[in-house]
Enzyme design. Structure first.
Site, PDB file in Angstrom:
ATOM      1  N   GLY A 114      19.447 -22.450  15.967  1.00 39.95           N
ATOM      2  CA  GLY A 114      20.632 -23.447  15.796  1.00 39.95           C
ATOM      3  C   GLY A 114      21.774 -22.765  16.015  1.00 39.95           C
ATOM      4  N   GLY A 115      22.738 -23.553  16.371  1.00 41.98           N
ATOM      5  CA  GLY A 115      24.240 -23.082  16.662  1.00 41.98           C
ATOM      6  C   GLY A 115      24.701 -22.441  15.531  1.00 41.98           C
ATOM      7  CE1 TYR A 147      21.286 -33.909   6.570  1.00 39.29           C
ATOM      8  CE2 TYR A 147      19.432 -35.298   6.786  1.00 39.29           C
ATOM      9  CZ  TYR A 147      20.103 -34.308   7.130  1.00 39.29           C
ATOM     10  OH  TYR A 147      20.009 -34.109   8.577  1.00 39.29           O
ATOM     11  NE  ARG A 189      20.501 -37.079  11.054  1.00 40.72           N
ATOM     12  CZ  ARG A 189      22.004 -36.893  11.548  1.00 40.72           C
ATOM     13  NH1 ARG A 189      22.382 -38.082  12.198  1.00 40.72           N
ATOM     14  NH2 ARG A 189      22.435 -35.727  11.309  1.00 40.72           N
ATOM     15  CB  VAL A 229      23.106 -29.093  25.641  1.00 43.75           C
ATOM     16  CG1 VAL A 229      22.315 -29.121  26.874  1.00 43.75           C
ATOM     17  CG2 VAL A 229      22.111 -29.071  24.601  1.00 43.75           C
ATOM     18  CG  ASP A 281      66.253 -37.800  -9.325  1.00 39.00           C
ATOM     19  OD1 ASP A 281      66.977 -38.819  -9.131  1.00 39.00           O
ATOM     20  OD2 ASP A 281      65.046 -37.694  -8.827  1.00 39.00           O
ATOM     21  CG  ASP A 287      63.943 -44.050  -8.172  1.00 36.38           C
ATOM     22  OD1 ASP A 287      63.169 -44.952  -8.279  1.00 36.38           O
ATOM     23  OD2 ASP A 287      65.139 -44.460  -8.234  1.00 36.38           O
ATOM     24  CG  ASP A 303      62.195 -36.761  -6.181  1.00 37.18           C
ATOM     25  OD1 ASP A 303      61.462 -37.095  -5.164  1.00 37.18           O
ATOM     26  OD2 ASP A 303      63.480 -37.103  -6.698  1.00 37.18           O
TER      27      ASP A 303
END
Length: 734
Positions: free
Chosen positions: A29-30, A88, A321, A387, A508, A510, A689
């Site tokens: 396989g690849g 899986y 599958r 392929v 600060d 917010d 921030d």
């Protein structure tokens, strides 16, 4: 010696018990091919599932399996039948696979599958952690293991982690439909480098990161916590020499040594002087567009009937599958289509489709590649498709045409192929005719260019490119020169706090003390914050100053009853503890009438944005807007406002998902400086921030402890990741 650990769902070897004997066979396989050199060099190991479930391995034979795998430099992750069924076949292949390939109708989100997916990802992480050392490199592969990078990062923050996705990454609109999108996204962000086959997938991932997580993006870099996560495209190649040399060897093989398949293929070609073979090779998967390809071939034969009896489609569909309902339906539909077309169009001497539903030995694959005049590769969606590259590598005689779906990742680099829309039968029919009639000179020219590119960027080059890029992440400069707050630094701050006489905490609001809300008015203080600040302010030698861009009315409603110093509107109003409000700056507001219509026009054209009008400023909020559109509109609005305000005493401040127009003479730095000069403090701590807090950091003396919330460019000495860490600091120093 440091090692490279490869991690994938399956190991590059297949194990099975044959007549009680354990048989170990290398996978083809690849990925197995591509990682062969990386795996074989040094003391690297490969971690994955062996293919045998726990139930299939008798307890007394587990040691035998481990020894057999150790000889192959492999370590198995123990999985049960339940794991395979739910992790899986369940979440990986009924949720992630169809979702990432744009088959939303096939996507199923089941909580039991998700729980199994999490558990198995933890199993993989546990096995990795048992075998990894500091200095090692871990390269994780594919969609089955999206959570593993972050699971490793939590245990080993300095570990070098790479992740590569071998399938497409979907658009944000599709990805956000997943109920567990946040967990999957943050799981991947545990890596230092995330690789995809094409830039389109990179772009989709960055878009999801920006829109879902709201992280700062700079080109292909994502700023996450105290790290930079790099994202890039690495188009996977093939073992070019293996296919090229095998094709040469097949071409030189005498007739007596040729396979039965090759004799059958040659017999077809000898039947007519104009006989042609069209080749189609895929796994039996709904993403490959097999039924559409068969129908398009039928359409071609009916549109160009002169090719009947002369052209044959050779289809190899590798089983995949087979226990999944969608794949069973696909197999049945394919069988019926092939049967119908062959039944309607076949003659005594000619069958339009040769259909093989099985795996084929490597030599037979080479026979098919060598014999085919045209390769018809038309997936409806494919991460890469090797392929197509394998076919090109086998065309050693300079003849052959590749017809390739534009939906395959390979299409992004194989421009000389004939690219088609897999759903456009008319286009495919015309393209097939063009391919079959293409002059040999044009075939040769296209093939030479394709072969040069495919041979140069082969599978080993792909692996080397990724690992080299991953190695560079180790030497990347830190996000800022600012230090990350750690227990040692916090201990020093706390000690200095306790030993000081008069203290000032500039905080600060917010994004520092509380989180952001889509509606600013909803970000009111919680009971925990009140208790925390009250505990600190109870010390008569400690002054808490909340310094915010919020308007005076809002801050007074939240903290007017508290014994804190309040600075509002970025420094316009000041109320010292136990004193009355005073104005620090005398500013005009007539400019609002001219600026408001401009901002309103941007609000009208940007859904999700709104204007917050304060006494001395106008704020344009875009937290709820589409991230990409907001970025575009923000740049446009900044450009318009900057050009208009160039000759005025006004400026544009960029906060967290907000642009604010206010007087240039007003900023937190001036207000903080006034407090410091009047107070004679021997301990100063300032936390903020966004960019409005940078004025404060720059104004304070070097002896002050300045802390930025978020790892972005800052003048602060230290940074923390989030609000939770700010509260931890405030709890600790007292």
């Amino acid at each position: 010696m440091n090692k490279t650990i490869i991690v994938s769902n399956r190991l590059p070897v297949d194990l099975k018990f044959d007549d009680e004997k354990l048989v170990v066979k290398s996978s083809v396989g690849g990925l197995a091919t591509g990682m062969k050199s990386v795996h074989s060099e040094g003391n690297g190991i490969w971690i994955g599932w062996s293919g045998l479930t726990d139930e299939q391995i008798e307890p007394e034979r587990k040691n035998e399996v481990e020894i057999a795998l150790a000889k192959e430099k492999c370590i198995s992750v123990p999985l049960t039948v339940y794991d395979i069924e739910n992790y899986y076949y369940g979440f990986s292949n009924t949720a992630l696979w169809p979702l990432f390939h744009y088959f939303q109708a096939y996507t199923e989100f089941e909580i039991t599958h998700w729980e199994s997916y999490k558990q198995v990802n933890q199993k993989f992480a546990d096995v990795i952690l048992q075998n990894v050392n500091e200095g090692d490199t871990v390269w994780i592969h594919d969609y089955q293991l999206l959570l593993v990078p972050e699971l490793l990062r939590q245990k080993m923050p300095n570990l070098t982690i790479g992740f590569f996705l071998h399938i497409p990454y979907p658009s944000f609109e599709l990805f956000r439909t997943c109920p567990w999108r946040d967990e999957l996204l943050y799981g991947m962000l545990g890596a230092d480098l995330i690789g995809f086959h094409t830039y389109d997938y990179v772009r989709h991932f960055i878009s999801s990161t920006s829109r879902i997580a709201g992280l700062e993006i700079r080109f292909n870099e994502i700023f996450y916590k105290d790290r930079i996560v790099k994202v890039d495209s690495f188009p996977m190649g093939i073992d070019y020499d293996k296919y090229f040399n095998s094709a040469l060897e097949h071409a030189a093989r005498p007739d007596a040594n040729k396979s039965d398949l090759m004799h059958s293929l040659e017999l077809h070609n000898m039947s007519f002087s104009e006989s042609k073979l069209i080749l189609s090779i895929d796994r039996m998967d709904y993403t490959k567009g097999i039924p559409s390809r068969i129908k398009s071939f039928e359409y071609f034969l009916n549109k160009y009937p002169e090719y009947k009896g002369k052209v044959r489609l050779v289809m190899l569909s590798v089983p995949s599958r087979e226990n999944v309902p969608q794949y069973q339906r696909l197999k049945r539909e394919t069988d019926e289509l092939v049967g119908r077309i062959n039944g309607q169009l076949a003659t005594v001497n000619w069958t339009p489709i040769w259909y093989f539903y099985r795996s084929m030995p490597f030599d037979d694959l080479i026979d098919l590649y060598v014999a085919a005049d045209v390769a018809l590769i038309t997936p409806t969606r494919d991460g890469m498709n090797l392929v197509a590259k394998e076919y090109i590598a086998t065309k050693t005689q300079g003849k052959g045409v590749l017809v390739l779906s534009e939906m395959a990742g390979a299409a992004k680099e194989m421009y000389e192929a004939l690219l088609v829309n897999p759903n456009n039968f008319e286009q495919i029919a015309d393209t097939l005719k063009y391919a079959l009639e293409m002059p040999e000179a044009e075939q040769k020219s296209r093939l030479e260019t394709l072969q040069k590119r495919v041979s140069r960027y082969n599978v080993e080059k792909w692996a080397d490119s990724f690992l080299n890029a991953l190695e560079l992440t180790k030497t990347s400069p830190p996000v800022t020169i600012t230090k990350k707050m750690n227990p040692e630094i916090l201990h020093d701050i706390s000690l200095d706090y306790k030993n000081s006489g008069k203290r000032l905490l500039l905080l600060d609001y917010d994004g520092t003390l509380v989180g952001f809300k889509n509606i600013p008015g909803e970000a009111s203080p919680d009971d925990e914050l009140y208790a925390l600040l009250d505990n600190i302010a109870a010390d008569e030698n400690t002054e808490i100053a909340i310094i915010s861009g919020r308007d005076r009315k809002t801050l007074e409603s939240w903290f007017g009853h508290k014994n804190y110093t309040l600075i509002t509107d970025h420094g316009v109003w000041l109320r010292k503890k136990e004193k009355e409000w005073i104005s620090l700056e005398h500013i005009k507001t007539e400019w609002k009438e001219n600026i408001r219509p401009i901002i309103e026009s941007f609000t009208d054209s940007t859904p999700g944005t709104f204007i917050e009008e304060k006494n001395y400023s106008l704020a344009w909020h875009y937290r709820r807007a589409d991230a990409d559109l907001a970025n575009l509109r923000t740049m446009e609005l900044k450009h318009v406002l900057t050009s208009l305000l160039a000759n005025n005493s006004l400026s544009v401040l960029e906060g967290n998902k907000v642009l604010e127009v206010k007087s240039s003479n007003v900023n937190k730095g001036r207000a903080a400086g006034r407090l410091v000069t009047e107070g004679n403090y021997d301990f100063i701590l300032a936390i903020g921030d966004d960019w409005t807090d940078e004025f404060m950091f720059q104004e304070l003396l070097d002896s002050a402890y300045t802390i930025k919330v978020g790892n972005t460019k800052t003048a602060a000495r230290y940074f923390v990741n989030d609000i939770a860490e700010v509260r931890q600091i405030l709890q600790h120093i007292k």
